[in-house]
Design a protein around this motif. Sequence first.
Motif, PDB file in Angstrom:
ATOM      1  N   ALA A  27       0.828  -1.207   0.000  1.00 20.68           N
ATOM      2  CA  ALA A  27       0.000   0.000   0.000  1.00 20.68           C
ATOM      3  C   ALA A  27       0.864   1.259   0.000  1.00 20.68           C
ATOM      4  O   ALA A  27       0.560   2.223  -0.710  1.00 20.68           O
ATOM      5  CB  ALA A  27      -0.930  -0.007   1.208  1.00 20.68           C
ATOM      6  N   LYS A  28       1.921   1.247   0.765  1.00 22.59           N
ATOM      7  CA  LYS A  28       2.809   2.421   0.825  1.00 22.59           C
ATOM      8  C   LYS A  28       3.554   2.598  -0.502  1.00 22.59           C
ATOM      9  O   LYS A  28       3.788   3.727  -0.939  1.00 22.59           O
ATOM     10  CB  LYS A  28       3.795   2.276   1.981  1.00 22.59           C
ATOM     11  N   ALA A  29       3.942   1.498  -1.120  1.00 28.51           N
ATOM     12  CA  ALA A  29       4.675   1.571  -2.389  1.00 28.51           C
ATOM     13  C   ALA A  29       3.806   2.165  -3.501  1.00 28.51           C
ATOM     14  O   ALA A  29       4.330   2.817  -4.409  1.00 28.51           O
ATOM     15  CB  ALA A  29       5.170   0.190  -2.787  1.00 28.51           C
ATOM     16  N   ARG A  30       2.499   1.941  -3.418  1.00 31.06           N
ATOM     17  CA  ARG A  30       1.585   2.495  -4.437  1.00 31.06           C
ATOM     18  C   ARG A  30       1.577   4.012  -4.416  1.00 31.06           C
ATOM     19  O   ARG A  30       1.377   4.646  -5.442  1.00 31.06           O
ATOM     20  CB  ARG A  30       0.165   1.978  -4.228  1.00 31.06           C
ATOM     21  N   ASP A  31       1.751   4.605  -3.234  1.00 30.66           N
ATOM     22  CA  ASP A  31       1.706   6.061  -3.113  1.00 30.66           C
ATOM     23  C   ASP A  31       2.682   6.506  -2.026  1.00 30.66           C
ATOM     24  O   ASP A  31       2.287   6.874  -0.925  1.00 30.66           O
ATOM     25  CB  ASP A  31       0.276   6.507  -2.785  1.00 30.66           C
ATOM     26  N   LEU A  32       3.963   6.464  -2.376  1.00 27.13           N
ATOM     27  CA  LEU A  32       5.007   6.772  -1.402  1.00 27.13           C
ATOM     28  C   LEU A  32       4.914   8.206  -0.894  1.00 27.13           C
ATOM     29  O   LEU A  32       5.106   8.466   0.295  1.00 27.13           O
ATOM     30  CB  LEU A  32       6.391   6.507  -2.012  1.00 27.13           C
ATOM     31  N   SER A  33       4.599   9.142  -1.783  1.00 30.79           N
ATOM     32  CA  SER A  33       4.541  10.544  -1.344  1.00 30.79           C
ATOM     33  C   SER A  33       3.432  10.771  -0.320  1.00 30.79           C
ATOM     34  O   SER A  33       3.592  11.563   0.612  1.00 30.79           O
ATOM     35  CB  SER A  33       4.376  11.489  -2.539  1.00 30.79           C
TER      36      SER A  33
END
Length: 189
Positions: A27-33
Amino acid sequence: MWEPIEVYGLLFSRVVVGIIFGMAVLAKARDLSAFENAMVELIRLPSRYSRLVALVVMAGESAAAALMFGNTLLLSLGFGLASTLLLAFTIALIMALLQKRRVSCGCFGSHSRSISFYDVIRNVGVLGCALLGTFLLSLGSGSGGGILEGVIASTIAAIFVTLLLHLREIVLLAQPMPGTSTPSTPGDR
């Protein structure tokens, strides 16, 4: 010799920790910013460090998930790492809740929902699994169990993870909707 409850308990703990941390990293990798922004808000991190901290957290979560597939030593390290990460995040959540800050934790890709006590309960539940795994490892050497035990423990763990991840929605579903009356029972008339 491992007793069946120990075998199931360790398998359950491995699967819960592995699924939770694996899902969190994806989940974090999908939207790191968005996760970086959540870290800035949640722990009041200076924005210049947000990328580094986000990557370190993701590396730790990836390692914790991967170590759930390891031998006894690696598994012990994985449970320890998972416990450390969960404890740190739980403390950050509690501090933000006590300060009544409306922030997102960025957990599991949810960046629009503010943190709540349910996030703390989720973390405590997963922390309990990591500690249970550590305890069960201390009782013997090896994970034991066969395919049947793995399927049973994995199924129960998947249900537990689903309940933990949707705890807020489950509680809201069980509450009466505003403006509706509760049904009366024949004894109330």
